[in-house]
Design an enzyme around this catalytic site. Sequence first.
Site, PDB file in Angstrom:
ATOM      1  N   LYS A 149       0.834  -1.213   0.000  1.00  0.00           N
ATOM      2  CA  LYS A 149       0.000   0.000   0.000  1.00  0.00           C
ATOM      3  C   LYS A 149       0.862   1.254   0.000  1.00  0.00           C
ATOM      4  O   LYS A 149       0.631   2.178  -0.771  1.00  0.00           O
ATOM      5  CB  LYS A 149      -0.913   0.043   1.249  1.00  0.00           C
ATOM      6  N   ARG A 178      11.351  -6.325   4.578  1.00  0.00           N
ATOM      7  CA  ARG A 178      11.108  -4.873   4.498  1.00  0.00           C
ATOM      8  C   ARG A 178      12.135  -4.144   5.360  1.00  0.00           C
ATOM      9  O   ARG A 178      12.420  -4.537   6.484  1.00  0.00           O
ATOM     10  CB  ARG A 178       9.700  -4.537   4.978  1.00  0.00           C
ATOM     11  N   ARG A 224      11.465  -2.854  11.117  1.00  0.00           N
ATOM     12  CA  ARG A 224      10.529  -2.328  12.122  1.00  0.00           C
ATOM     13  C   ARG A 224      10.230  -3.385  13.177  1.00  0.00           C
ATOM     14  O   ARG A 224      10.127  -4.567  12.839  1.00  0.00           O
ATOM     15  CB  ARG A 224       9.210  -1.927  11.435  1.00  0.00           C
TER      16      ARG A 224
HETATM   17  P1  ADP Z   1       2.298  -1.760   3.234  1.00  0.00           P
HETATM   18  O1  ADP Z   1       2.358  -0.263   3.152  1.00  0.00           O
HETATM   19  O2  ADP Z   1       1.084  -2.341   2.576  1.00  0.00           O
HETATM   20  O3  ADP Z   1       2.486  -2.288   4.636  1.00  0.00           O
HETATM   21  P2  ADP Z   1       4.857  -1.654   1.800  1.00  0.00           P
HETATM   22  O4  ADP Z   1       4.539  -0.736   0.656  1.00  0.00           O
HETATM   23  O5  ADP Z   1       5.711  -1.106   2.881  1.00  0.00           O
HETATM   24  O6  ADP Z   1       3.515  -2.326   2.392  1.00  0.00           O
HETATM   25  O7  ADP Z   1       5.522  -2.966   1.172  1.00  0.00           O
HETATM   26  C1  ADP Z   1       5.919  -4.072   2.006  1.00  0.00           C
HETATM   27  C2  ADP Z   1       7.275  -4.611   1.557  1.00  0.00           C
HETATM   28  O8  ADP Z   1       7.143  -5.224   0.268  1.00  0.00           O
HETATM   29  C3  ADP Z   1       8.340  -3.520   1.413  1.00  0.00           C
HETATM   30  O9  ADP Z   1       9.588  -4.069   1.790  1.00  0.00           O
HETATM   31  C4  ADP Z   1       8.292  -3.172  -0.071  1.00  0.00           C
HETATM   32  O10 ADP Z   1       9.537  -2.666  -0.511  1.00  0.00           O
HETATM   33  C5  ADP Z   1       7.957  -4.528  -0.710  1.00  0.00           C
HETATM   34  N1  ADP Z   1       7.119  -4.420  -1.897  1.00  0.00           N
HETATM   35  C6  ADP Z   1       6.162  -3.501  -2.173  1.00  0.00           C
HETATM   36  N2  ADP Z   1       5.565  -3.742  -3.374  1.00  0.00           N
HETATM   37  C7  ADP Z   1       6.154  -4.875  -3.862  1.00  0.00           C
HETATM   38  C8  ADP Z   1       5.973  -5.670  -5.043  1.00  0.00           C
HETATM   39  N3  ADP Z   1       5.045  -5.360  -5.959  1.00  0.00           N
HETATM   40  N4  ADP Z   1       6.763  -6.766  -5.179  1.00  0.00           N
HETATM   41  C9  ADP Z   1       7.672  -7.102  -4.245  1.00  0.00           C
HETATM   42  N5  ADP Z   1       7.895  -6.413  -3.107  1.00  0.00           N
HETATM   43  C10 ADP Z   1       7.148  -5.315  -2.911  1.00  0.00           C
HETATM   44  P1  AMP Z   2       1.329   0.598   8.978  1.00  0.00           P
HETATM   45  O1  AMP Z   2       2.523   1.474   8.898  1.00  0.00           O
HETATM   46  O2  AMP Z   2       0.174   1.103   8.158  1.00  0.00           O
HETATM   47  O3  AMP Z   2       1.646  -0.858   8.705  1.00  0.00           O
HETATM   48  O4  AMP Z   2       0.804   0.670  10.499  1.00  0.00           O
HETATM   49  C1  AMP Z   2       1.612   0.218  11.572  1.00  0.00           C
HETATM   50  C2  AMP Z   2       0.763   0.061  12.824  1.00  0.00           C
HETATM   51  O5  AMP Z   2       0.207   1.348  13.210  1.00  0.00           O
HETATM   52  C3  AMP Z   2      -0.445  -0.865  12.722  1.00  0.00           C
HETATM   53  O6  AMP Z   2      -0.109  -2.230  12.899  1.00  0.00           O
HETATM   54  C4  AMP Z   2      -1.336  -0.319  13.850  1.00  0.00           C
HETATM   55  O7  AMP Z   2      -0.879  -0.741  15.119  1.00  0.00           O
HETATM   56  C5  AMP Z   2      -1.093   1.191  13.756  1.00  0.00           C
HETATM   57  N1  AMP Z   2      -2.065   1.826  12.829  1.00  0.00           N
HETATM   58  C6  AMP Z   2      -1.800   2.454  11.645  1.00  0.00           C
HETATM   59  N2  AMP Z   2      -2.926   2.900  11.068  1.00  0.00           N
HETATM   60  C7  AMP Z   2      -3.938   2.542  11.900  1.00  0.00           C
HETATM   61  C8  AMP Z   2      -5.368   2.679  11.859  1.00  0.00           C
HETATM   62  N3  AMP Z   2      -5.988   3.283  10.844  1.00  0.00           N
HETATM   63  N4  AMP Z   2      -6.083   2.195  12.911  1.00  0.00           N
HETATM   64  C9  AMP Z   2      -5.496   1.594  13.952  1.00  0.00           C
HETATM   65  N5  AMP Z   2      -4.172   1.400  14.043  1.00  0.00           N
HETATM   66  C10 AMP Z   2      -3.398   1.862  13.033  1.00  0.00           C
END
Ligand code: ADP
Ligand code: AMP
Length: 213
Positions: free
Chosen positions: A13, A127, A160
Amino acid sequence: MKIIMLGAPGAGKGTQAKMIADKYHVPHISTGDIFRANIKNGTELGMEAKKYMDQGLLVPDELTVKILLDRVAKDDCQNGYVLDGFPRTIPQAQVLDKALEEIDDKIDFAINVDVPDENIIKRMGGRRACLSCGATYHVEHIPPKKEGICDACGKELVLRDDDKPETVGNRLDVYHKQTQPLIDFYSAKGILKTVDGTADMKDVFAAIVSILG
Ligand code: ADP
Ligand code: AMP
């Protein structure tokens, strides 16, 4: 244009939201980034949020909704935004809808980045995040130019705490129970668009652009 990104933790995302923000000139708003910035700065909100984040749980709706509504009321959101990680529960989505209705507005698209759980578990361990500027990398798929260092700001990259394997399982459970119902919620409104998030990130982005126009 007002866009919501849906998908499991690690679905991509954030990666896609940043590309959307660049192309369509709208701010990228990540509630996770806002919480992490607060944790880094040692604020009261950050200390409260950390208790939940470290366990892979959601931060309570009352706290989350307030920071999101404050953020989208800022001037840079006049022409839209891309929300990444919000809403994550039905009550959060209802509050957002109501706030938008009050100003005669609505969300245009909810983009569901679809990735099966098996792929998610592999991705999360790889990641690497920059806690300074919010950039994310993947050790195999999207590596930084110099290992362990952020291309964008030169700071150190970290795994993280909530991406450690012991927490990822919890986050996926929480996603299935509390967040996945949003797929039906936005589908019923006719604005849900699903893309295959297992494809290469450029192909995922191309699919999103063909939806957004
Ligand atoms: P989210 O915001 O949904 O938690 P991220 O955008 O941080 O996810 O992506 C999660 C991990 O996967 C990161 O390490 C990112 O670099 C990697 N990633 C994102 N999109 C792709 C893809 N299409 N293919 C492979 N790895 C990806
Ligand atoms: P993210 O960076 O989106 O993966 O979020 C990391 C963490 O932040 C999640 O696992 C939740 O603990 C908290 N968090 C982020 N966005 C929300 C939301 N909209 N509602 C509740 N918790 C959230």
